[in-house]
Scaffold this active site. Sequence first.
Site, mmCIF file in Angstrom:
data_model
loop_
_atom_site.group_PDB
_atom_site.id
_atom_site.type_symbol
_atom_site.label_atom_id
_atom_site.label_comp_id
_atom_site.label_asym_id
_atom_site.label_seq_id
_atom_site.Cartn_x
_atom_site.Cartn_y
_atom_site.Cartn_z
ATOM 1 N N ARG A 160 0.830 -1.209 0.000
ATOM 2 C CA ARG A 160 0.000 0.000 0.000
ATOM 3 C C ARG A 160 0.859 1.252 0.000
ATOM 4 O O ARG A 160 0.594 2.211 -0.723
ATOM 5 C CB ARG A 160 -0.942 -0.009 1.223
ATOM 6 N N GLY B 50 -1.378 -11.290 -5.649
ATOM 7 C CA GLY B 50 -2.763 -10.853 -5.844
ATOM 8 C C GLY B 50 -2.932 -9.384 -5.503
ATOM 9 O O GLY B 50 -3.576 -8.631 -6.235
ATOM 10 N N ARG C 74 -6.216 -16.629 -10.654
ATOM 11 C CA ARG C 74 -6.959 -15.956 -9.570
ATOM 12 C C ARG C 74 -8.035 -15.019 -10.119
ATOM 13 O O ARG C 74 -7.858 -14.375 -11.148
ATOM 14 C CB ARG C 74 -5.978 -15.248 -8.634
ATOM 15 N N SER D 168 -11.299 -8.827 -0.589
ATOM 16 C CA SER D 168 -11.358 -7.399 -0.230
ATOM 17 C C SER D 168 -10.420 -6.579 -1.110
ATOM 18 O O SER D 168 -10.532 -5.354 -1.175
ATOM 19 C CB SER D 168 -10.964 -7.217 1.233
ATOM 20 N N GLN D 169 -9.472 -7.258 -1.757
ATOM 21 C CA GLN D 169 -8.466 -6.527 -2.555
ATOM 22 C C GLN D 169 -9.108 -5.755 -3.705
ATOM 23 O O GLN D 169 -8.596 -4.715 -4.116
ATOM 24 C CB GLN D 169 -7.419 -7.495 -3.095
ATOM 25 N N SER E 249 -12.406 -10.481 4.747
ATOM 26 C CA SER E 249 -11.097 -9.855 5.018
ATOM 27 C C SER E 249 -11.214 -8.357 5.325
ATOM 28 O O SER E 249 -10.425 -7.532 4.848
ATOM 29 C CB SER E 249 -10.151 -10.069 3.817
ATOM 30 N N ASP F 56 -5.412 -15.418 6.302
ATOM 31 C CA ASP F 56 -4.016 -15.871 6.284
ATOM 32 C C ASP F 56 -3.629 -16.606 7.573
ATOM 33 O O ASP F 56 -2.529 -17.157 7.677
ATOM 34 C CB ASP F 56 -3.061 -14.689 6.024
ATOM 35 N N ARG G 187 -6.214 -23.140 -0.524
ATOM 36 C CA ARG G 187 -5.539 -23.512 0.735
ATOM 37 C C ARG G 187 -6.359 -24.481 1.588
ATOM 38 O O ARG G 187 -5.779 -25.244 2.371
ATOM 39 C CB ARG G 187 -5.190 -22.245 1.537
ATOM 40 N N ARG H 152 2.770 -19.648 2.224
ATOM 41 C CA ARG H 152 2.240 -19.871 3.589
ATOM 42 C C ARG H 152 2.078 -21.363 3.886
ATOM 43 O O ARG H 152 2.244 -21.801 5.026
ATOM 44 C CB ARG H 152 0.898 -19.156 3.783
HETATM 45 O O1 LIG Z 1 -5.117 -6.608 0.795
HETATM 46 C C1 LIG Z 1 -4.241 -7.341 1.262
HETATM 47 O O2 LIG Z 1 -3.088 -6.930 1.524
HETATM 48 C C2 LIG Z 1 -4.577 -8.773 1.514
HETATM 49 C C3 LIG Z 1 -5.891 -9.157 1.652
HETATM 50 C C4 LIG Z 1 -6.302 -10.557 1.948
HETATM 51 O O3 LIG Z 1 -6.839 -11.105 0.755
HETATM 52 P P1 LIG Z 1 -8.418 -11.189 0.402
HETATM 53 O O4 LIG Z 1 -9.022 -9.867 0.602
HETATM 54 O O5 LIG Z 1 -8.389 -11.619 -1.032
HETATM 55 O O6 LIG Z 1 -9.006 -12.250 1.300
HETATM 56 C C5 LIG Z 1 -5.125 -11.398 2.428
HETATM 57 O O7 LIG Z 1 -5.470 -12.763 2.399
HETATM 58 C C6 LIG Z 1 -3.901 -11.175 1.571
HETATM 59 O O8 LIG Z 1 -2.818 -11.952 2.026
HETATM 60 C C7 LIG Z 1 -3.457 -9.729 1.636
HETATM 61 C C1 LIG Z 2 -2.962 -14.277 -0.337
HETATM 62 C C2 LIG Z 2 -1.795 -13.668 -0.137
HETATM 63 O O1 LIG Z 2 -1.322 -12.603 -0.841
HETATM 64 P P1 LIG Z 2 -1.815 -12.043 -2.248
HETATM 65 O O2 LIG Z 2 -3.310 -12.117 -2.283
HETATM 66 O O3 LIG Z 2 -1.286 -10.647 -2.301
HETATM 67 O O4 LIG Z 2 -1.183 -12.910 -3.313
HETATM 68 C C3 LIG Z 2 -0.925 -14.112 0.975
HETATM 69 O O5 LIG Z 2 0.131 -13.489 1.177
HETATM 70 O O6 LIG Z 2 -1.253 -15.078 1.664
#
Ligand SMILES: O=C(O)C1=C[C@@H](OP(=O)(O)O)[C@@H](O)[C@H](O)C1
Ligand SMILES: C=C(OP(=O)(O)O)C(=O)O
Length: 422
Positions: free
Chosen positions: A25, A90, A118, A162-163, A189, A305, A336, A378
């Site tokens: 971020r 991601g 993804r 949530s991303q 999340s 996570d 996972r 992980r």
């Molecule tokens: O925004 C972020 O930094 C993250 C959000 C989460 O994902 P989701 O929102 O897809 O669950 C988490 O699992 C990932 O490791 C990092």
């Molecule tokens: C899901 C993860 O990260 P990202 O979604 O950024 O690949 C993670 O670090 O477990």
Amino acid sequence: MNCNVEQSRLSGVITCPTNKSYTHRAIFLASLVNGKSLIKNVLRSRDTNATIEICKSLGAEITEAGSNLKVKGISKFEGEELTVDASNSGTTIRIAAAIASLRDSKTILTGDESLRKRPMKPLLDALEALGAKCSSNDGKPPLEITGKIKGGEISIAGNVSSQFISALFIASPLTEQGATINISSELVSKPYLDATISTMKKFGVDVIVMEQYKKYKIEPQEYKHTTITIPSDFSSVALLLSAAVLVGEELTVKISIGDLAQGDEAIIDILGKLGVDVSLNNNAITVTTPEKLLGGKFDLSNTPDLLPPLAILSLKCGFPLELYNVKHARFKETDRIAILVRELKKLGLDIAEKEDGMILNPPTILKGADLNSEDDHRLFMAFCIAGMYVGGCTISDPESVDVSYPSFVDDMNHVGAKITTK
Ligand SMILES: O=C(O)C1=C[C@@H](OP(=O)(O)O)[C@@H](O)[C@H](O)C1
Ligand SMILES: C=C(OP(=O)(O)O)C(=O)O
């Protein structure tokens, strides 16, 4: 590559790496400032390096000074067609996709084999509703995005990642009209969206909460330069504490905490409920563990996570351990839920797989096994820790740890782990 893991007892001090989510971020937001920012205690890993490289391609100037980064933001969102690679991350591809929609030329975004599986569709639909043109491989990367988004009111589902919503938030202040974002289904999340809002705030941008986790408004605004310090990563702390609980003798996990909250701090509370006595003194965490952990039911909707480090704690549970409300863990670097169930069964655990999680029953006989982490960082780290408890294991893909915790194997071996790569 594989590694051998023998039964181990760990003692000494491990310093936890800094936070991946806040590092991403901070780099993205500093890249959106018309000015120079300083990011302290940056996590350098495969995922965060992908973010750095993409921001540079988009026009940011980023220089290293020890563990800090100096970032001079992108001066114009114009230019030629661009192809960028988010590697395994991601977070990177989703935030970069939204930033790409601020450019008036085409950006092609791709990633490795895992990332190309993804989901992206809810984000792409939202960007189209805001005025971008998007195409993808059936809702997955590679993506082609042409801006410029203008802003407006949109709806997006919150139940996959949530991303998507973090990405929309980050781009919205730089649109002509700003954006009103409705989250049309239960948000998973949640703490990661809060992390986005608090990092935006550090960079001088306000998000108006109209209804928490349901409706937000972001007016057109400029990001302002700042200095930001990245805290320790509680997703990594969780793995280190699961090691302390399973195989620690006198293991201390050193952390740094600032004012940026993390959902995965919940690991402290969950360990308490499992019967572990956790103490935090002068930024050092130690645990005292009972002979058998208590088990219980844990809702991981906000903390996906934590699934791998908690699942392996069932090796030491005297009662069933149920981890639920975490279907979104199926859309990570791997599925996972499926892989934890498949691989931990090889150690002798009796596990019932559920659509949204799993129930892990207390073990009777445990045995060493060859565990396939499917190149998921992980899962590799969790399986390594399980291997140190059970002994006689091989674990695939040690190089995956570069994604979030590059020195994991060295740090573990330094405090007594018997992990050898072959
Ligand atoms: O925004 C972020 O930094 C993250 C959000 C989460 O994902 P989701 O929102 O897809 O669950 C988490 O699992 C990932 O490791 C990092
Ligand atoms: C899901 C993860 O990260 P990202 O979604 O950024 O690949 C993670 O670090 O477990």
